[in-house]
Design a protein around this motif. Structure first.
Motif, PDB file in Angstrom:
ATOM      1  N   THR A  24      -8.555  -1.423 -10.060  1.00  0.00           N
ATOM      2  CA  THR A  24      -8.289  -1.361 -11.499  1.00  0.00           C
ATOM      3  C   THR A  24      -8.236  -2.727 -12.160  1.00  0.00           C
ATOM      4  O   THR A  24      -8.503  -2.839 -13.355  1.00  0.00           O
ATOM      5  CB  THR A  24      -6.971  -0.615 -11.781  1.00  0.00           C
ATOM      6  N   LYS A  25      -7.878  -3.749 -11.390  1.00  0.00           N
ATOM      7  CA  LYS A  25      -7.847  -5.080 -11.993  1.00  0.00           C
ATOM      8  C   LYS A  25      -7.889  -6.154 -10.919  1.00  0.00           C
ATOM      9  O   LYS A  25      -7.551  -5.921  -9.763  1.00  0.00           O
ATOM     10  CB  LYS A  25      -6.639  -5.272 -12.902  1.00  0.00           C
ATOM     11  N   HIS A  38       0.839  -1.203   0.000  1.00  0.00           N
ATOM     12  CA  HIS A  38       0.000   0.000   0.000  1.00  0.00           C
ATOM     13  C   HIS A  38       0.870   1.247   0.000  1.00  0.00           C
ATOM     14  O   HIS A  38       0.759   2.093   0.865  1.00  0.00           O
ATOM     15  CB  HIS A  38      -0.910   0.008   1.234  1.00  0.00           C
ATOM     16  N   GLY A  80       3.130   3.427  -7.081  1.00  0.00           N
ATOM     17  CA  GLY A  80       3.055   2.149  -7.783  1.00  0.00           C
ATOM     18  C   GLY A  80       1.706   1.517  -7.529  1.00  0.00           C
ATOM     19  O   GLY A  80       0.836   2.112  -6.898  1.00  0.00           O
ATOM     20  N   ASP A  81       1.537   0.322  -8.049  1.00  0.00           N
ATOM     21  CA  ASP A  81       0.291  -0.381  -7.804  1.00  0.00           C
ATOM     22  C   ASP A  81       0.186  -0.771  -6.338  1.00  0.00           C
ATOM     23  O   ASP A  81       1.142  -1.270  -5.748  1.00  0.00           O
ATOM     24  CB  ASP A  81       0.208  -1.665  -8.645  1.00  0.00           C
ATOM     25  N   SER A  82      -0.956  -0.519  -5.750  1.00  0.00           N
ATOM     26  CA  SER A  82      -1.264  -1.073  -4.442  1.00  0.00           C
ATOM     27  C   SER A  82      -2.060  -2.335  -4.708  1.00  0.00           C
ATOM     28  O   SER A  82      -2.863  -2.390  -5.637  1.00  0.00           O
ATOM     29  CB  SER A  82      -2.101  -0.089  -3.624  1.00  0.00           C
ATOM     30  N   TYR A  83      -1.845  -3.363  -3.896  1.00  0.00           N
ATOM     31  CA  TYR A  83      -2.548  -4.621  -4.137  1.00  0.00           C
ATOM     32  C   TYR A  83      -2.700  -5.389  -2.835  1.00  0.00           C
ATOM     33  O   TYR A  83      -2.022  -5.129  -1.840  1.00  0.00           O
ATOM     34  CB  TYR A  83      -1.806  -5.487  -5.157  1.00  0.00           C
ATOM     35  N   THR A  95      -5.899  -5.251  -7.427  1.00  0.00           N
ATOM     36  CA  THR A  95      -5.001  -4.108  -7.568  1.00  0.00           C
ATOM     37  C   THR A  95      -5.793  -2.811  -7.651  1.00  0.00           C
ATOM     38  O   THR A  95      -6.807  -2.748  -8.340  1.00  0.00           O
ATOM     39  CB  THR A  95      -4.134  -4.254  -8.831  1.00  0.00           C
ATOM     40  N   THR A  96      -5.280  -1.783  -6.936  1.00  0.00           N
ATOM     41  CA  THR A  96      -5.886  -0.452  -7.038  1.00  0.00           C
ATOM     42  C   THR A  96      -4.991   0.443  -7.854  1.00  0.00           C
ATOM     43  O   THR A  96      -3.806   0.192  -7.993  1.00  0.00           O
ATOM     44  CB  THR A  96      -6.091   0.201  -5.643  1.00  0.00           C
TER      45      THR A  96
END
Length: 174
Positions: free
Chosen positions: A161-162, A66, A70-73, A173-174
């Protein structure tokens, strides 16, 4: 926060310094950065709370990131594949939870009571640990020592987002 405005920071002294137990030190907190990190971290807990509400109760969080930039997941493992419309369902549920602006509850409980509170016995917590800090977000309780918002409205908009499913885990993933 646990009902007070005191936040404890613990750590080892600086190697080679004259710092000793009982010395007064001064700490400066970057409020904007701390607030951002609290929002991102709390959004991970919010996702955990939303998962069972959208039909993914058999999936347990195992790992997450978090951080800004970058991607948070969050990775989940357990029973069942992710539904095809999981992204839309999660975005709607998380928006509703943020709009409800319920408080984030932080408490310390006895180690022996953790499994009853969170629904499983976290193997990573030593049995000898006398108490555990529990954070509850939208009714979802988990052991956590992180920094959190005081209520869900402080998180703001969250967009998934995915979502992808592998043989052993789901990754959101956010």
């Amino acid at each position: 926060w646990g009902g007070s405005d005191v936040v404890w920071h613990e750590g080892a002294g600086l190697a080679g310094s004259d710092l000793a137990i009982g010395d007064t030190v001064h700490l400066v907190v970057d409020v904007a950065a701390r607030t951002l990190h609290a929002r991102l971290h709390s959004a991970g807990h919010l996702l955990d709370a939303a998962m069972p509400r959208v039909g993914c109760a058999g999936l347990l969080p195992t790992k997450g990131s978090h951080f800004p930039g970058g991607d948070s997941y969050v990775e989940y493992e357990g029973a069942g594949p992710l539904p095809e419309d999981i992204v839309d369902r999660l975005n709607a549920e998380m928006a509703a939870l943020v709009a409800a602006d319920t408080p984030v509850v932080v408490e310390n409980i006895a180690r022996a009571d953790v499994a009853a509170k969170v629904g499983f016995d976290p193997a990573y917590l030593p049995a000898s640990m006398p108490s555990v800090r529990i954070v509850s977000v939208a009714g979802n309780a988990s052991p956590c020592g992180g920094t959190h918002v005081r209520s869900l409205g402080e998180i703001g908009a969250v967009t998934i987002t995915k979502a992808k499913q592998t043989k052993k885990k789901g990754v959101i993933t956010t």
